[in-house]
Design a protein around this motif. Structure first.
Motif, PDB file in Angstrom:
ATOM      1  N   ILE A  18      -6.271 -13.371  -0.121  1.00  0.00           N
ATOM      2  CA  ILE A  18      -4.884 -12.662  -0.255  1.00  0.00           C
ATOM      3  C   ILE A  18      -4.188 -13.234  -1.535  1.00  0.00           C
ATOM      4  CG2 ILE A  18      -4.537 -12.701   2.391  1.00  0.00           C
ATOM      5  CD1 ILE A  18      -3.197 -15.337   2.143  1.00  0.00           C
ATOM      6  N   VAL A  21      -2.956 -10.496  -3.671  1.00  0.00           N
ATOM      7  CA  VAL A  21      -1.837  -9.539  -2.959  1.00  0.00           C
ATOM      8  C   VAL A  21      -0.596 -10.274  -3.135  1.00  0.00           C
ATOM      9  CG1 VAL A  21      -0.865  -8.937  -0.840  1.00  0.00           C
ATOM     10  CG2 VAL A  21      -3.401  -9.015  -1.062  1.00  0.00           C
ATOM     11  N   ASN A  79       3.804  -4.698  -1.413  1.00  0.00           N
ATOM     12  CA  ASN A  79       3.513  -6.097  -1.421  1.00  0.00           C
ATOM     13  C   ASN A  79       4.059  -6.918  -0.402  1.00  0.00           C
ATOM     14  OD1 ASN A  79       1.307  -6.135  -3.293  1.00  0.00           O
ATOM     15  ND2 ASN A  79       1.917  -7.603  -4.543  1.00  0.00           N
ATOM     16  N   ARG A  81       5.748  -5.661   2.343  1.00  0.00           N
ATOM     17  CA  ARG A  81       5.052  -5.413   3.728  1.00  0.00           C
ATOM     18  C   ARG A  81       3.907  -5.932   3.941  1.00  0.00           C
ATOM     19  NH1 ARG A  81       4.285   0.858   3.977  1.00  0.00           N
ATOM     20  NH2 ARG A  81       3.917   0.271   6.109  1.00  0.00           N
ATOM     21  N   LYS A  82       3.037  -6.167   3.024  1.00  0.00           N
ATOM     22  CA  LYS A  82       1.642  -6.867   3.201  1.00  0.00           C
ATOM     23  C   LYS A  82       1.997  -8.485   3.335  1.00  0.00           C
ATOM     24  CE  LYS A  82      -1.411  -4.031   0.685  1.00  0.00           C
ATOM     25  NZ  LYS A  82      -2.611  -3.894  -0.444  1.00  0.00           N
ATOM     26  N   GLY A 119       5.121  -3.787   8.459  1.00  0.00           N
ATOM     27  CA  GLY A 119       4.222  -4.147   7.529  1.00  0.00           C
ATOM     28  C   GLY A 119       3.072  -3.209   7.361  1.00  0.00           C
ATOM     29  N   CYS A 120       2.163  -3.967   6.224  1.00  0.00           N
ATOM     30  CA  CYS A 120       0.911  -2.955   5.941  1.00  0.00           C
ATOM     31  C   CYS A 120       0.042  -3.778   6.445  1.00  0.00           C
ATOM     32  CB  CYS A 120       0.914  -2.967   4.457  1.00  0.00           C
ATOM     33  SG  CYS A 120      -0.588  -1.991   3.684  1.00  0.00           S
ATOM     34  N   MET A 121      -1.050  -3.377   7.351  1.00  0.00           N
ATOM     35  CA  MET A 121      -1.929  -4.187   8.000  1.00  0.00           C
ATOM     36  C   MET A 121      -3.210  -3.331   7.826  1.00  0.00           C
ATOM     37  SD  MET A 121       0.205  -5.186  11.804  1.00  0.00           S
ATOM     38  CE  MET A 121      -0.800  -6.467  12.006  1.00  0.00           C
ATOM     39  N   GLU A 122      -3.476  -2.394   7.042  1.00  0.00           N
ATOM     40  CA  GLU A 122      -4.728  -1.637   6.812  1.00  0.00           C
ATOM     41  C   GLU A 122      -5.955  -2.793   6.351  1.00  0.00           C
ATOM     42  OE1 GLU A 122      -3.845  -0.049   2.309  1.00  0.00           O
ATOM     43  OE2 GLU A 122      -3.465   1.049   3.916  1.00  0.00           O
ATOM     44  N   ASP A 123      -5.731  -3.673   5.818  1.00  0.00           N
ATOM     45  CA  ASP A 123      -6.926  -4.489   5.399  1.00  0.00           C
ATOM     46  C   ASP A 123      -7.236  -5.524   6.403  1.00  0.00           C
ATOM     47  OD1 ASP A 123      -6.794  -3.528   2.824  1.00  0.00           O
ATOM     48  OD2 ASP A 123      -5.469  -5.074   2.109  1.00  0.00           O
TER      49      ASP A 123
END
Length: 399
Positions: A18, A21, A79, A81-82, A119-123
């Motif tokens: 991370i 990120v 970023n 959201r991540k 959030g952004c959870m795709e990873d």
């Protein structure tokens, strides 16, 4: 500390994962470096520093929640959201270190859902699924008592656009995609398990009841009375499908345009992306956005258009749909506000020619979308949708 939870901690993001990120985010860098270091070594150090680190993580989540809710969601930096999603993962971990009681798991489940929604959870999909399984395991089962809906019998009715019986890819490409022609594709998704399984609302309750989703309240998102809330699916299902199903417009709730299948992978196994979505002017084709639409009779999507190719698939229930061509955009009086610019001011079910005289120039196309059928709509075709019965639709958007 149970072994399953210890395995979960191994899936949490490590600092090396991370660091890139959060470039330029001094506060996030300090807190997340401290949190990742603590989790990597917490078995050997005991609870030293746990309370302070948990406090900092909660502060980080709250701070980025505020940033996400400042201004319009579409303008929130990725970023932010991540960082919010990563912070939520660690917040859940610290809460579970404190207690793994059913009440604590319920709290953590809500945090996980909010992380998925905002959030952004795709990873971190593997961690997301593992956490969902861990938090749901052992909770008291949702009781049934929801109806098993009857499969609607197909009725014969007029349709103002072409109809094709489960067309081949080549036929779809030529007659629909390349021609820019809205088309009703009959009996196209009969192989989906969802057509039979989802009629039993108790199945949806069991698989998805504990998840939190955004619900639209009011029959029409363009009306002044419309609002949104985050609710558990179990509460939504019981209110809208259990007991008395006759509802006033202000009591109607709609799970609309939601990425339900990324949130609940088990449901995605009951459907499949139609092959038609592989036909694209892009090389290689882009991703396909999958949206869920679940609600009682009377839900309405007012006349609007979408910027992408749209395949609207009907699982159960039926929907009355009215279409209009992009060429009639000016005659449909789009809202002037930026965020409703793709939505018409008119109520196409009750035309008011005195207030909106240009509507008289518009050619409208009427059809009924029935279970097992799909409606193909090219980009920027206007459409009004009203559910005639309790309804579950799945739409696929692509470019």
């Amino acid at each position: 500390m149970d072994s399953t939870f210890l395995e979960l901690t191994k899936l949490l993001p490590r600092w090396v994962d991370i660091e890139n990120v959060i470039q330029g985010e001094v506060e996030a860098r300090y807190i997340l470096k401290r949190a990742t270091g603590y989790i990597e070594n917490f078995q050997s150090r005991g609870d030293s520093g746990e309370e302070e680190t948990r406090y900092l993580i909660c502060a980080l989540v709250d701070r980025n929640w505020e940033r996400i809710h400042t201004g319009h969601f579409s303008r929130v930096p990725l970023n932010t959201r991540k960082i919010y999603a990563i912070g939520c993962y660690f917040k859940i971990c610290f809460l579970l270190l404190e207690s793994s009681s059913p009440a604590q798991k319920e709290l953590c489940s809500g945090i996980l859902d909010e992380a998925q929604l905002l959030g952004c959870m795709e990873d971190w999909s593997e961690l997301k699924v593992a956490l969902m399984d861990y938090l749901d395991k052992g909770r008291s089962e949702d009781s049934g008592n929801l109806p098993i809906l009857e499969s609607l019998k197909r009725i014969s009715c007029t349709c103002d656009i072409p109809q094709l019986e489960a067309p081949s890819l080549q036929e779809f490409q030529t007659k629909c995609f390349q021609a820019g022609q809205p088309t009703l594709l009959l009996n196209t998704i009969q192989h989906w398990p969802a057509l039979h399984k989802w009629l039993d609302l108790n199945y949806l309750l069991q698989v998805a009841g504990n998840r939190t989703v955004p619900i639209e309240i009011g029959s029409n998102y363009a009306s002044d009375e419309w609002s949104q809330q985050l609710v558990r699916i179990r509460d939504f299902l019981r209110r809208q499908f259990g007991g008395d199903r006759s509802k006033s417009p202000q009591d109607i709730e709609y799970l609309a345009q939601h990425e339900l299948f990324s949130q609940i992978p088990a449901l995605k196994g009951d459907i499949s992306i139609p092959d038609y979505c592989s036909i694209s002017k892009e090389d290689p084709p882009g991703a396909v956005d999958i949206k869920a639409w679940l609600g009682p009779a009377g839900t309405i999507s007012p006349m609007h258009y979408d910027p992408k190719h749209n395949l609207l698939c009907q699982v159960f229930g039926s929907k009355r749909i009215i279409l209009a061509a992009p060429e009639d955009t000016e005659n449909l009086y789009p809202h002037e506000s930026e965020f409703l610019a793709n939505t018409s001011q008119i109520d196409v079910s009750q035309l008011d020619l005195e207030t909106y005289p240009l509507v008289e120039k518009v050619k409208f196309y009427h059809l009924l979308l029935q279970p097992g059928d799909c409606l193909y709509m090219p980009p920027k075709w206007w459409h009004y949708v009203r559910s005639e019965a309790p309804s579950f639709s799945v739409s696929f958007w692509w470019e």
